[in-house]
Scaffold this active site. Structure first.
Site, mmCIF file in Angstrom:
data_model
loop_
_atom_site.group_PDB
_atom_site.id
_atom_site.type_symbol
_atom_site.label_atom_id
_atom_site.label_comp_id
_atom_site.label_asym_id
_atom_site.label_seq_id
_atom_site.Cartn_x
_atom_site.Cartn_y
_atom_site.Cartn_z
ATOM 1 N N GLU A 1 46.265 35.903 59.209
ATOM 2 C CA GLU A 1 47.700 35.877 59.498
ATOM 3 C C GLU A 1 48.414 36.129 58.179
ATOM 4 O O GLU A 1 49.024 35.232 57.600
ATOM 5 C CB GLU A 1 48.105 34.551 60.140
ATOM 6 N N GLU B 1 52.685 41.739 53.087
ATOM 7 C CA GLU B 1 51.752 40.773 52.494
ATOM 8 C C GLU B 1 50.433 41.423 52.095
ATOM 9 O O GLU B 1 49.492 40.731 51.717
ATOM 10 C CB GLU B 1 51.481 39.640 53.487
#
EC number: 2.1.1.-
Length: 701
Positions: free
Chosen positions: A180, A189
């Site tokens: 995640e 990310e």
């Protein structure tokens, strides 16, 4: 005419924090860089890693994790439930080897271990490995695993995933990858390079992946507010005050970065006109859209995640699924994003056909809109500066500019040929003083802009009718400035907005760095030096903030796993020892879901910049003007520009270009006008730049 912008997608942003995280690993310890907001100086913090046999590790320091988005993520029950279902569907083979990258508190790893046990994996060679490179979080994960009896069922690695090696760390390649590492624009990310490296080096052939696929959705919109966040050139043209940050052909010399900007777009629902129907956007895919309105300024985008099967929805925007677009249950870790169109926006007529193209690289998605087969040019010419959207909007705000212009004009009437120090990164003030006073000598400290700031000033000097020889950019912190830098002249004007590049995500009072700079330059100031701002006033207002409270509330059971050990470290609200409060955190209050003011605005503390910096204390009694549930209070600083207090710039919740501090209580308080009273105290520590709060409430009979 208002302009065009795009609102885009989901994800958890980099957490609001005064920490600037730079980490190095050495043996069993990690080093983290902490920034002193008042000086710009930094220090290395050492985070030790206990040996695995140590069953009573020291918890990681609270200040390292309380400002992150982990707590908000763990309070997102829809997200947690969706991941649990997807992991249970993926773990069907008892010999499965599961790898969790970016494991956080270990929630997904524990889900995988439980699912593996359910299919007999404990006796068939199945395994779960968790990779978490951030050592403070890794230490917290070990505490969570021990609290749930999982310490021997999940193997923890305090490494980056690209540092893991099969056979050295992992016994064999993993069959299942869970992760995640998603932010608001999906890829920021490092999702793609992380997964690609895992595919190449850590996974078996044909692995199962959770999540497996994502689809981005977009919506073109019209919004005056969003236009102001990016079109500085046309907004300062409307101001018509003679100061040009983006003069003539250099309208892009100061701009927002051409990227997706995370934002809670629900709060703009009444200010957005939808232009076209939402369609899915895939990689390098072009879509034609029929217009049914006349003008658009941009668009918002959100996305869904899919499981291994094309029909297995993990996160979606449908009934009883996780909504990650507008009108969803409020959360702070995944937002929509905005992609801004150029200039005033792009006019269009009904039934006109437009085509929108989305592309992505390793870490971002970009968009291009073609009109009549002509691509919109988003290139920037020459040296230019990129600022956050809120700073762009502020620089184009007519009232804000007028306040500074009038204050400086009044100061210059009594100062002939002044030596002026711009004590922050203000481009506006350097241009303003140089153009207003041709005989002045302006010294721009520009501790953040540095050489870029100097190049920018050279480019716009002629258009603002001043000689670049008037301005000296020294690019230093105040602690490094000597009398030689000022050519042994006394400073007649010391000014700041205040604005320090890179501090936009910090708490409001961390702009008191201006006070620290003023103190360090004390011996260089003339006796009658004009200081702007001359004063700061800490303000507060009691607030009902149910959505923010829910996202920051203490954890107990998270999908069957006890997370109560993380509450104090993550700065949760409620159920903390001694009714202690969580940290005061920076938020745009207008983006915090449902909000309601329960009191008038109170002054709590003054900061007098005519004096050297010193500790301060303040207290006030809040009498409530509305009934409701009080979850805490918003705090901010009003900047008093002149000694007559005739010009004051407020940064409170009604102004959407600044973040406020939000102090949530240990427990919500039911309040009623005339019956409920709250006492609030605050103290300022000049050695750290921190303000601490305490409060107590009473009910009158």
């Amino acid at each position: 005419m208002p302009s065009c912008c795009c609102l885009l997608g989901l994800g958890f942003p980099s957490p609001p924090s005064a920490l600037r995280i730079l980490r190095r690993r050495m043996a069993s310890r990690a080093f983290q860089l902490r920034l002193n907001p008042l000086t710009g100086d930094s220090e290395w913090l050492v985070v030790e890693e206990e040996e695995e046999e140590d069953h009573h590790p020291t918890p990681p320091p609270k200040q390292l994790l309380a400002t992150t988005s982990y707590l908000d993520m763990l309070n997102d029950s829809a997200r947690n439930r969706a991941y649990r279902r997807a992991i249970e569907a993926a773990v069907t083979d008892p010999s499965s080897r599961v790898l969790d990258i970016g494991a956080g508190t270990g929630l997904l790893s524990m889900m995988a271990a439980r699912a593996l046990a359910a299919v007999g994996g404990e006796t068939r060679g199945g395994s779960v490995s968790a990779c978490e490179s951030y050592l403070p979080m890794g230490k917290l994960m070990r505490r969570v695993l021990r609290a749930n009896g999982m310490e021997n069922r999940v193997k923890v690695f305090h490494k980056r995933s690209d540092e893991l090696k099969v056979r050295d760390d992992l016994d064999s390649p993993a069959d299942i990858l869970v992760s995640e590492i998603l932010d608001s624009e999906l890829l920021g990310e490092g999702l793609i390079p992380t997964l690609q490296q895992a595919y190449d080096m850590l996974l078996a052939k044909n692995p199962k992946i959770v999540p497996y696929r994502a689809t981005t959705y977009g919506q073109l919109v019209e919004s005056t507010f969003l236009w102001k966040l990016h079109d500085l050139h046309n907004n300062e043209a409307n101001a018509a005050d003679g100061v040009w940050l983006t003069p003539g052909e250099m309208e892009r010399i100061v701009s927002v970065k051409p990227q997706q900007h995370a934002m809670q777009c629900d709060a703009l629902e009444d200010e957005i006109r939808l232009i076209v129907i939402v369609r899915p956007i895939s990689r390098y895919e072009q879509h034609e859209m029929d217009m049914f309105m006349l003008l658009f300024h941009g668009g918002y985008f959100n996305w869904i995640l899919l499981g291994q099967s094309s029909t297995q929805l993990l996160l979606d925007g449908r009934d009883n699924q996780v909504v990650r677009g507008r009108n969803a249950d409020w959360c702070d870790h995944w937002k929509q994003c905005v992609w801004f169109m150029q200039g005033k926006g792009i006019p269009a007529t009904e039934d006109q056909v437009l085509s929108l193209r989305a592309r992505h690289n390793q870490t971002s998605i970009s968009y291009q809109l073609n009109i009549n087969d002509e691509a919109c040019d988003r290139s920037s010419k020459g040296d230019h500066l990129t600022l956050l959207p809120e700073r762009i909007a502020l620089y184009g705000d007519k009232d804000w500019r007028s306040a500074l212009i009038n204050t400086i004009k009044n100061a210059l009437t009594v100062k002939s040929s002044p030596t002026c120090v711009v004590a922050d990164d203000s481009m506006f003030l350097a241009l303003l003083i140089s153009s207003m006073s041709p005989t002045s000598k302006v010294i721009a400290m520009y501790p953040g802009l540095r050489d870029k700031g100097a190049a920018y000033l050279r480019s716009v000097a002629d258009a603002n009718n001043f000689s670049i020889d008037q301005i000296q950019v020294i690019g230093k912190r105040a602690s490094s400035i000597t009398a030689d830098d000022l050519k042994h002249k006394k400073v007649n004007l010391l000014v700041g907005e205040p604005f320090y590049l890179g501090s936009e995500g910090m708490l409001p009072w961390q702009n008191l760095r201006f006070w620290s700079v003023r103190t360090l330059l004390d011996s260089m100031l003339s006796e009658d030096a004009f200081i702007m701002p001359c004063k700061g006033i800490l303000k507060l207002c009691a607030m009902s903030l149910p959505d923010l409270w829910r996202s920051r509330s203490s954890l107990k059971d998270v999908e069957g796993f006890d997370h109560s050990v993380v509450n104090e470290t993550l700065g949760a609200c409620g159920c903390l020892p001694g009714d202690q409060q969580g940290p005061c955190l920076p938020y745009y209050v207008w983006q915090c879901g449902y909000t309601k003011k329960l009191s008038k605005v109170y002054s709590l503390m003054d900061f007098n910049f005519s004096e050297p910096i010193h500790s301060c204390f303040g207290k006030t009694k809040i009498e409530f003007s509305h009934d409701g549930t009080c979850h805490g209070f918003a705090v901010w600083i009003d900047w008093v520009l002149d000694e007559r207090k005739s010009v004051v710039l407020t940064t409170g919740p009604d102004n959407r270009y600044w973040k406020q501090g939000v102090q949530l209580f240990s427990k919500p308080v039911e309040v009623n006008p005339g019956k409920s009273v709250m006492h609030v105290e605050a103290s300022f520590d000049p050695s750290t730049g921190e303000i601490t709060f305490s409060s107590s409430s009473t009910t009158c009979s």
